[in-house]
Motif scaffolding. Structure first.
Motif, PDB file in Angstrom:
ATOM      1  N   PRO A  67       0.806  -1.230   0.000  1.00  0.00           N
ATOM      2  CA  PRO A  67       0.000   0.000   0.000  1.00  0.00           C
ATOM      3  C   PRO A  67       0.837   1.278   0.000  1.00  0.00           C
ATOM      4  CG  PRO A  67      -0.769  -1.512   1.682  1.00  0.00           C
ATOM      5  CD  PRO A  67       0.507  -2.080   1.156  1.00  0.00           C
ATOM      6  N   TYR A  68       2.027   1.201   0.585  1.00  0.00           N
ATOM      7  CA  TYR A  68       2.899   2.379   0.552  1.00  0.00           C
ATOM      8  C   TYR A  68       3.433   2.617  -0.862  1.00  0.00           C
ATOM      9  CZ  TYR A  68       2.863   3.578   5.449  1.00  0.00           C
ATOM     10  OH  TYR A  68       2.468   4.009   6.686  1.00  0.00           O
ATOM     11  N   ALA A  71       0.462   4.041  -2.750  1.00  0.00           N
ATOM     12  CA  ALA A  71       0.238   5.439  -2.352  1.00  0.00           C
ATOM     13  C   ALA A  71       1.250   6.376  -3.009  1.00  0.00           C
ATOM     14  CB  ALA A  71       0.312   5.576  -0.828  1.00  0.00           C
ATOM     15  N   ASN A 160       8.391  13.590   2.574  1.00  0.00           N
ATOM     16  CA  ASN A 160       8.195  13.413   4.017  1.00  0.00           C
ATOM     17  C   ASN A 160       6.767  13.048   4.410  1.00  0.00           C
ATOM     18  OD1 ASN A 160       6.953  15.865   3.613  1.00  0.00           O
ATOM     19  ND2 ASN A 160       7.807  16.835   5.426  1.00  0.00           N
ATOM     20  N   SER A 161       5.960  12.592   3.453  1.00  0.00           N
ATOM     21  CA  SER A 161       4.609  12.164   3.819  1.00  0.00           C
ATOM     22  C   SER A 161       4.217  10.976   2.951  1.00  0.00           C
ATOM     23  CB  SER A 161       3.614  13.305   3.641  1.00  0.00           C
ATOM     24  OG  SER A 161       2.305  12.841   3.894  1.00  0.00           O
ATOM     25  N   SER A 162       4.820   9.828   3.240  1.00  0.00           N
ATOM     26  CA  SER A 162       4.683   8.678   2.349  1.00  0.00           C
ATOM     27  C   SER A 162       3.235   8.263   2.122  1.00  0.00           C
ATOM     28  CB  SER A 162       5.493   7.508   2.891  1.00  0.00           C
ATOM     29  OG  SER A 162       5.062   7.177   4.178  1.00  0.00           O
ATOM     30  N   LYS A 163       2.401   8.309   3.161  1.00  0.00           N
ATOM     31  CA  LYS A 163       1.063   7.760   2.962  1.00  0.00           C
ATOM     32  C   LYS A 163       0.028   8.790   2.515  1.00  0.00           C
ATOM     33  CE  LYS A 163       0.359   7.835   7.926  1.00  0.00           C
ATOM     34  NZ  LYS A 163       0.329   7.074   9.140  1.00  0.00           N
ATOM     35  N   ALA A 167      -0.154  15.984   2.142  1.00  0.00           N
ATOM     36  CA  ALA A 167       0.465  16.584   3.329  1.00  0.00           C
ATOM     37  C   ALA A 167       1.974  16.767   3.192  1.00  0.00           C
ATOM     38  CB  ALA A 167       0.154  15.713   4.550  1.00  0.00           C
ATOM     39  N   ARG A 192      14.123   8.262   5.900  1.00  0.00           N
ATOM     40  CA  ARG A 192      13.402   7.000   6.128  1.00  0.00           C
ATOM     41  C   ARG A 192      11.898   7.194   6.051  1.00  0.00           C
ATOM     42  NH1 ARG A 192      17.075   4.198  10.840  1.00  0.00           N
ATOM     43  NH2 ARG A 192      18.855   5.521  10.402  1.00  0.00           N
ATOM     44  N   ALA A 193      11.229   6.119   5.686  1.00  0.00           N
ATOM     45  CA  ALA A 193       9.767   6.092   5.705  1.00  0.00           C
ATOM     46  C   ALA A 193       9.341   4.655   5.946  1.00  0.00           C
ATOM     47  CB  ALA A 193       9.211   6.583   4.375  1.00  0.00           C
ATOM     48  N   ILE A 194       8.133   4.493   6.397  1.00  0.00           N
ATOM     49  CA  ILE A 194       7.590   3.145   6.579  1.00  0.00           C
ATOM     50  C   ILE A 194       7.406   2.514   5.195  1.00  0.00           C
ATOM     51  CG2 ILE A 194       5.507   1.868   7.308  1.00  0.00           C
ATOM     52  CD1 ILE A 194       7.282   2.695   9.641  1.00  0.00           C
ATOM     53  N   GLY A 195       7.628   1.218   5.112  1.00  0.00           N
ATOM     54  CA  GLY A 195       7.422   0.514   3.855  1.00  0.00           C
ATOM     55  C   GLY A 195       7.202  -0.962   4.125  1.00  0.00           C
TER      56      GLY A 195
ATOM     57  N   ILE B 115       3.274  12.060  10.630  1.00  0.00           N
ATOM     58  CA  ILE B 115       3.883  12.344   9.332  1.00  0.00           C
ATOM     59  C   ILE B 115       5.404  12.335   9.376  1.00  0.00           C
ATOM     60  CG2 ILE B 115       3.652  14.835   9.721  1.00  0.00           C
ATOM     61  CD1 ILE B 115       3.269  15.136   6.690  1.00  0.00           C
ATOM     62  N   GLU B 117       7.914  10.591   9.678  1.00  0.00           N
ATOM     63  CA  GLU B 117       8.496   9.247   9.692  1.00  0.00           C
ATOM     64  C   GLU B 117      10.020   9.273   9.736  1.00  0.00           C
ATOM     65  OE1 GLU B 117       6.831   7.002   6.420  1.00  0.00           O
ATOM     66  OE2 GLU B 117       4.812   7.265   7.177  1.00  0.00           O
ATOM     67  N   ASP B 118      10.612  10.217   9.012  1.00  0.00           N
ATOM     68  CA  ASP B 118      12.076  10.278   8.959  1.00  0.00           C
ATOM     69  C   ASP B 118      12.657  10.522  10.355  1.00  0.00           C
ATOM     70  OD1 ASP B 118      14.589  10.284   7.632  1.00  0.00           O
ATOM     71  OD2 ASP B 118      14.633  12.459   7.806  1.00  0.00           O
ATOM     72  N   ILE B 121      11.229   7.068  12.971  1.00  0.00           N
ATOM     73  CA  ILE B 121      11.763   5.730  12.669  1.00  0.00           C
ATOM     74  C   ILE B 121      13.170   5.616  13.266  1.00  0.00           C
ATOM     75  CG2 ILE B 121      12.565   4.220  10.792  1.00  0.00           C
ATOM     76  CD1 ILE B 121      10.139   5.302   9.149  1.00  0.00           C
ATOM     77  N   GLY B 130      12.557   1.179   8.340  1.00  0.00           N
ATOM     78  CA  GLY B 130      11.157   1.578   8.216  1.00  0.00           C
ATOM     79  C   GLY B 130      10.294   0.441   7.678  1.00  0.00           C
TER      80      GLY B 130
END
Lengths: 206, 164
Positions: A67-68, A71, A160-163, A167, A192-195, B115, B117-118, B121, B130
Motif C-alpha cells: 500500500p505504501y 500510495a 516526508n509524507s509517504s502515505k 500533506a 526514512r519512511a515506513i514501507g 507524518i 516518519e524520517d 523511525i 522503516g
C-alpha cells in the motif's frame, strides 16, 4: 587456558561481526554501484548503460501490492515526468518473490503498469540478486545515482509524507536531483519512511 | 436515587449483550510519536514487546498469533504486548477494527499516525529502515530491535533472554 578463553572470545566477536554485517550489506551513499540488466514489462532487457544521454537515475524499488508503493505511484510517475527530460529517468524495480507476495508477478506488473500508464521501465528482479546489492529492505526504497561516477547520492523516501501526498512539505528526491542538476551535493542524503519488507521465500532464498 | 437505579439497570443490560457477543472493539486510540514514546520507554519491572504491524502487511498478519500467544503464555512473567498499527488512518474503521474483532485480538492495539516518519523511525531505532514487520523488546535493563518476521520459537527465545 588463557589462550582458549581468548580464542573463544575472538570466535564470539567474529560471529557477532558477521551476524551484524549481513544486514547492513549493500550500497551506502558515496558507494559506486555495479550496472545491472533486468527484464522490463515489455519483455526487453534494460541496463543502466542503455541510457546514453542520462545524467543519472532515480532507481526505485517498488511493487504492485504494498500500500505504501501504491500510495506513491502517482508521485513516481510525476518524478519521471519532471526529471526524465532533465537527464534523471525513473527506473522502477520490483524486488519481490511472487510466490510469497501474490500479485507481484511479472504478468501482474504488466497489468498494473498499463492501468497506471507507467512512463518508465518497471523491471523484475526475478533472481532477487539486484536488490541485495543495493541493500534495499522495503518498498518503496529510492536510490539516486549519478551516471558519470555511478555513485549513490541519496537513499531513502520520496518525500516526508509517504502515505498522504496532500500533506507533503518536503520533497526529498526532487531536492536531491535539483541539487545534482546544478552540480551540488544533496543536502539530505538519507531519509526514512515506513514501507513493506521485501518478500523472499525463507526456505529457498540464499 | 431513582436516577442511580436507572443507570444500574442499564448497566446490566449492557453486560448481557457483551457476554453474548464477546467484547467487540469499536475504536482504536491514535497516537503521534510523542504520545507513543512514553509507552516505548517505561522503566518498571515489566518486559514490553512492541510490534509494529498493519493489516495490509502479510508477514505481520502471519506472525500476529505468535505475539498473542506470547502475551498469554508469559502474562504471569510480567510480559506485556503492544501492537502498534501502521494502518492508514482512513482504513481504521474499514480494516483495522474488523480485523481485531474477527481475530479476537487480546493484546492492546494503538494506531501510530505521524507524518514525521524520517524522525521517529530513527528515534525508535537507529538501524530501522522503516520496513515492517518490526519488533522492539525492552525492559529497564535491556533493549533490542528486530527488523524481521518471527516464528513463535524465535520470539520466545528472545523474550527468554529478557527474563533470565
Amino acid at each position: 587456558m588463557k589462550t582458549l578463553k581468548t580464542a573463544t572470545i575472538l570466535a564470539i566477536l567474529s560471529f557477532f561481526t558477521l551476524a551484524f554485517t549481513v544486514k547492513t550489506d549493500g550500497y551506502k551513499v558515496g558507494d559506486k554501484i555495479e550496472n545491472f540488466k533486468l527484464k522490463n514489462i515489455d519483455d526487453k532487457m534494460v541496463s543502466l548503460s542503455d541510457y546514453k544521454a542520462a545524467k543519472g537515475f532515480i532507481i526505485i524499488f517498488t511493487c504492485n501490492m504494498c500500500p505504501y508503493s501504491v500510495a506513491n505511484e502517482d508521485r513516481i510517475i510525476a518524478l519521471d515526468a519532471k526529471y526524465k527530460t532533465k537527464g534523471y529517468p525513473v527506473i522502477a524495480i520490483n524486488p519481490n518473490d511472487p510466490n510469497v507476495s501474490t500479485g507481484d508477478g511479472f504478468e501482474d506488473m504488466k497489468v498494473r503498469a498499463a492501468e497506471k500508464r507507467f512512463t518508465f521501465p518497471y523491471l523484475f528482479d526475478a533472481k532477487q540478486d539486484v536488490f541485495p546489492k543495493f541493500g534495499a529492505l522495503k518498498t518503496p526504497h529510492v536510490y539516486i545515482v549519478t551516471k558519470n561516477t555511478m555513485k549513490v547520492e541519496y537513499i531513502g523516501a520520496i518525500d516526508n509524507s509517504s502515505k498522504n501526498a496532500d500533506a507533503v512539505t518536503e520533497k526529498y528526491v526532487e531536492d536531491a536531483v535539483d541539487a545534482l542538476l546544478v552540480g551540488k551535493k544533496p543536502e539530505k542524503t538519507e531519509t526514512r519512511a515506513i514501507g513493506c519488507s521485501i518478500k523472499v521465500d525463507e526456505k529457498t532464498y540464499k | 436515587m431513582l436516577f442511580v437505579g436507572i443507570i444500574s439497570c442499564k448497566k446490566e443490560v449492557v453486560k448481557e449483550t457483551i457476554k453474548e457477543e464477546t467484547t467487540q472493539i469499536s475504536s482504536v486510540k491514535t497516537y503521534n510519536y510523542n504520545e507513543l514514546k512514553p509507552l516505548l520507554e517505561k522503566s518498571d519491572d515489566k518486559i514490553y514487546i512492541i510490534n509494529f504491524w498493519a493489516t495490509w502487511c502479510a508477514p505481520c498478519v502471519k506472525e500476529l498469533p505468535y505475539f498473542e500467544k506470547i502475551k498469554q503464555d508469559y502474562a504471569n512473567k510480567n510480559v506485556e504486548v503492544l501492537l502498534v498499527s501502521l494502518d492508514f488512518p482512513k482504513q481504521v474503521n474499514k480494516k483495522l477494527i474488523p480485523f481485531m474483532n474477527k481475530h479476537k485480538i487480546q493484546s492492546k492495539v494503538v494506531l501510530l499516525d505521524d507524518i514525521n516518519e524520517d524522525v521517529w523511525i530513527k528515534a525508535i531505532n537507529e538501524s530501522w529502515s522503516g520496513a515492517i514487520p518490526a519488533t522492539l523488546i525492552y525492559s529497564k535493563k535491556n533493549r533490542k530491535f528486530y527488523e524481521q518476521s518471527f516464528e513463535y520459537e524465535a520470539l520466545e527465545k528472545e523474550v527468554l533472554t529478557f527474563l533470565n
